[in-house]
Scaffold this motif. Sequence first.
Motif, PDB file in Angstrom:
ATOM      1  N   SER A   1      47.293  48.223  35.326  1.00 48.85           N
ATOM      2  CA  SER A   1      47.888  48.227  36.733  1.00 48.85           C
ATOM      3  C   SER A   1      49.224  47.521  36.490  1.00 48.85           C
ATOM      4  N   LEU A   2      49.130  46.162  36.139  1.00 48.02           N
ATOM      5  CA  LEU A   2      50.402  45.392  35.956  1.00 48.02           C
ATOM      6  C   LEU A   2      51.119  45.648  34.691  1.00 48.02           C
ATOM      7  N   ALA A   3      50.528  46.279  33.633  1.00 47.09           N
ATOM      8  CA  ALA A   3      51.339  46.777  32.611  1.00 47.09           C
ATOM      9  C   ALA A   3      52.174  47.936  32.681  1.00 47.09           C
ATOM     10  N   ALA A   4      51.563  48.817  33.724  1.00 54.63           N
ATOM     11  CA  ALA A   4      52.440  49.922  34.177  1.00 54.63           C
ATOM     12  C   ALA A   4      53.705  49.524  35.044  1.00 54.63           C
ATOM     13  N   ALA A   5      53.114  48.792  35.999  1.00 54.08           N
ATOM     14  CA  ALA A   5      54.290  48.278  36.832  1.00 54.08           C
ATOM     15  C   ALA A   5      55.500  47.381  36.076  1.00 54.08           C
ATOM     16  N   CYS A   6      55.052  46.823  35.020  1.00 46.16           N
ATOM     17  CA  CYS A   6      56.072  46.046  34.312  1.00 46.16           C
ATOM     18  C   CYS A   6      56.781  46.738  33.078  1.00 46.16           C
TER      19      CYS A   6
ATOM     20  N   LEU B   1      55.127  47.246  30.187  1.00 48.36           N
ATOM     21  CA  LEU B   1      54.478  46.337  29.143  1.00 48.36           C
ATOM     22  C   LEU B   1      53.144  47.095  28.503  1.00 48.36           C
ATOM     23  N   SER B   2      52.740  46.718  27.504  1.00 48.74           N
ATOM     24  CA  SER B   2      51.380  46.949  27.044  1.00 48.74           C
ATOM     25  C   SER B   2      50.196  46.378  27.729  1.00 48.74           C
ATOM     26  N   ARG B   3      49.132  46.784  27.908  1.00 48.74           N
ATOM     27  CA  ARG B   3      48.006  46.132  28.522  1.00 48.74           C
ATOM     28  C   ARG B   3      47.548  44.845  27.702  1.00 48.74           C
ATOM     29  N   SER B   4      47.803  44.746  26.452  1.00 50.54           N
ATOM     30  CA  SER B   4      47.466  43.875  25.446  1.00 50.54           C
ATOM     31  C   SER B   4      48.392  42.581  25.827  1.00 50.54           C
ATOM     32  N   SER B   5      49.617  42.907  25.829  1.00 51.68           N
ATOM     33  CA  SER B   5      50.634  41.918  26.211  1.00 51.68           C
ATOM     34  C   SER B   5      50.403  41.035  27.569  1.00 51.68           C
ATOM     35  N   VAL B   6      50.094  42.057  28.499  1.00 48.66           N
ATOM     36  CA  VAL B   6      49.635  41.336  29.820  1.00 48.66           C
ATOM     37  C   VAL B   6      48.296  40.325  29.711  1.00 48.66           C
ATOM     38  N   HIS B   7      47.421  40.715  28.763  1.00 47.21           N
ATOM     39  CA  HIS B   7      46.376  40.010  28.636  1.00 47.21           C
ATOM     40  C   HIS B   7      46.542  38.809  27.723  1.00 47.21           C
ATOM     41  N   ARG B   8      47.472  38.878  26.720  1.00 41.65           N
ATOM     42  CA  ARG B   8      47.694  37.766  26.175  1.00 41.65           C
ATOM     43  C   ARG B   8      48.481  36.797  27.177  1.00 41.65           C
ATOM     44  N   VAL B   9      49.401  37.207  27.966  1.00 43.69           N
ATOM     45  CA  VAL B   9      50.104  36.270  28.876  1.00 43.69           C
ATOM     46  C   VAL B   9      49.061  35.584  29.775  1.00 43.69           C
ATOM     47  N   TRP B  10      48.310  36.547  30.415  1.00 42.91           N
ATOM     48  CA  TRP B  10      47.131  35.927  31.215  1.00 42.91           C
ATOM     49  C   TRP B  10      46.255  35.045  30.503  1.00 42.91           C
ATOM     50  N   ARG B  11      45.902  35.202  29.253  1.00 35.78           N
ATOM     51  CA  ARG B  11      44.979  34.378  28.561  1.00 35.78           C
ATOM     52  C   ARG B  11      45.893  32.954  28.383  1.00 35.78           C
ATOM     53  N   ALA B  12      47.070  33.275  27.908  1.00 37.65           N
ATOM     54  CA  ALA B  12      47.927  31.804  27.627  1.00 37.65           C
ATOM     55  C   ALA B  12      47.745  30.846  28.950  1.00 37.65           C
ATOM     56  N   PHE B  13      47.993  31.384  30.056  1.00 35.61           N
ATOM     57  CA  PHE B  13      48.298  30.586  31.381  1.00 35.61           C
ATOM     58  C   PHE B  13      46.872  30.526  31.979  1.00 35.61           C
ATOM     59  N   ALA B  14      45.890  31.082  31.429  1.00 39.82           N
ATOM     60  CA  ALA B  14      44.501  30.765  32.074  1.00 39.82           C
ATOM     61  C   ALA B  14      44.450  31.463  33.642  1.00 39.82           C
ATOM     62  N   LEU B  15      44.953  32.723  33.590  1.00 36.80           N
ATOM     63  CA  LEU B  15      44.878  33.507  34.690  1.00 36.80           C
ATOM     64  C   LEU B  15      43.720  34.598  34.592  1.00 36.80           C
ATOM     65  N   ALA B  16      43.084  34.793  35.718  1.00 35.61           N
ATOM     66  CA  ALA B  16      41.879  35.590  35.896  1.00 35.61           C
ATOM     67  C   ALA B  16      41.980  36.456  37.216  1.00 35.61           C
ATOM     68  N   PRO B  17      42.752  37.340  37.461  1.00 33.71           N
ATOM     69  CA  PRO B  17      42.805  37.920  38.922  1.00 33.71           C
ATOM     70  C   PRO B  17      41.733  38.644  39.362  1.00 33.71           C
ATOM     71  N   HIS B  18      40.855  39.065  38.386  1.00 33.22           N
ATOM     72  CA  HIS B  18      39.597  39.554  38.646  1.00 33.22           C
ATOM     73  C   HIS B  18      38.518  38.659  39.344  1.00 33.22           C
ATOM     74  N   ARG B  19      38.684  37.490  38.971  1.00 28.12           N
ATOM     75  CA  ARG B  19      37.614  36.339  39.418  1.00 28.12           C
ATOM     76  C   ARG B  19      37.914  35.775  40.673  1.00 28.12           C
ATOM     77  N   SER B  20      37.124  35.576  41.596  1.00 17.58           N
ATOM     78  CA  SER B  20      37.459  34.911  43.018  1.00 17.58           C
ATOM     79  C   SER B  20      35.992  34.133  43.293  1.00 17.58           C
ATOM     80  N   GLU B  21      36.454  32.593  43.722  1.00 17.78           N
ATOM     81  CA  GLU B  21      35.279  31.774  43.730  1.00 17.78           C
ATOM     82  C   GLU B  21      35.506  31.064  45.249  1.00 17.78           C
ATOM     83  N   SER B  22      34.434  30.801  45.748  1.00 10.88           N
ATOM     84  CA  SER B  22      34.579  30.486  47.252  1.00 10.88           C
ATOM     85  C   SER B  22      34.422  28.762  47.181  1.00 10.88           C
ATOM     86  N   PHE B  23      34.781  28.285  48.557  1.00  8.65           N
ATOM     87  CA  PHE B  23      34.849  26.872  48.650  1.00  8.65           C
ATOM     88  C   PHE B  23      34.549  26.659  50.260  1.00  8.65           C
ATOM     89  N   LYS B  24      34.122  25.515  50.672  1.00 15.36           N
ATOM     90  CA  LYS B  24      33.972  25.086  52.041  1.00 15.36           C
ATOM     91  C   LYS B  24      34.129  23.551  52.043  1.00 15.36           C
TER      92      LYS B  24
END
Length: 357
Positions: A117-122, A124-147
């Motif tokens: 979805s981000l590749a279509a909005a930007c 760019l290619s899906r692999s390019s978005v994936h490389r940027v996320w990996r380089a900056f340690a971003l994982a939008p699909h993950r969510s952690e809880s805290f208290k």
Amino acid sequence: MRKGRRIPPLTLTQDERETLAQWSRRPKTSQALGQRARIILACAEGKTNTTVAQRLSVTKQMVGKWRTRFLNKRLDGLLDEPRPGTPRRLSDVEVERVLTMTLESTPKNATHWSTRSLAAACGLSRSSVHRVWRAFALAPHRSESFKLSKDPLFIDKVRDIVGLYLDPPDKALVLCVDEKSQIQALDRSQPILPMRPGQAERRAHDYKRHGTTSLFAALDTKTGKIIGQLHRRHRSIEFRKFLDKIDAAVPQGFDVHLILDNYGTHKTASIQRWLLKRPRFQLHFTPTSASWLNLVERWFGLLTEKQLRRGVFRSTRNLETTIRNYIDIHNEEPKPFIWTKTADEILASVARFCQRT
């Protein structure tokens, strides 16, 4: 008389010698860099290129090459020079746009971006978005809880309980007490298919309920032994009966420090009267929303993992028998949980988390 070219002297500073020694010993250092460090250290002993080559089982030309590189550039000369490769296709503007959209916006039809979805909005290619996320340690699909605990006495309670773990008083027992309530006796609706080569154990997704039970447990922080008692209900009456069992199990002449949470059954009038009659018992309450301070919770995790999660129980009595057997087996060879963090380290970690968020 010595023949050949004169070998320039090679001397090392203390810092250079220490760095080379670290490179030669570190397991994560590349093998090539470690070999070069050993060559330079040997040359610094005044050995000739031939002698060093024979000792390290390399060629004389290799020794001469790295000796010269070190004399010209010192430690930097032993590092690999940048190698040519395919030029970067994404510009800084495109990388910034990917990061900005990932961190500051969401798609219209979802709560978070995917690479597609981000590749279509930007554009760019899906692999390019994936490389940027990996380089900056971003994982939008993950969510952690805290208290975070809002207890106004959080700091005092942390210091009190951690102090009991790290420096328990003399002639006293420190017991972590809690209840694991509403443990369900679950039976699968169909027989379990056992594991076999190439295939995991299989079980039906639905189940039958056969009632519940509650486990009252006290963990001896020094020995790791468990004092347990099972009840069908979870009231202050049952908790008082459990305290009677603890009182009978602990030898007279020992003070008893109980670490427990702020559940209402621990603070009723009947419990207060029971405690007044037994001054050797002292209660230490964990901060609200901070059950991780109670070590018996870790033991409850082991019970769930080893007996309850995949267990099949056709009655509540069957469930209670399994729990009692597990306690008996655990107490045959108990192992205490070792608390390592000091109160200052815990509070500093909480402070860092608050600053980040």
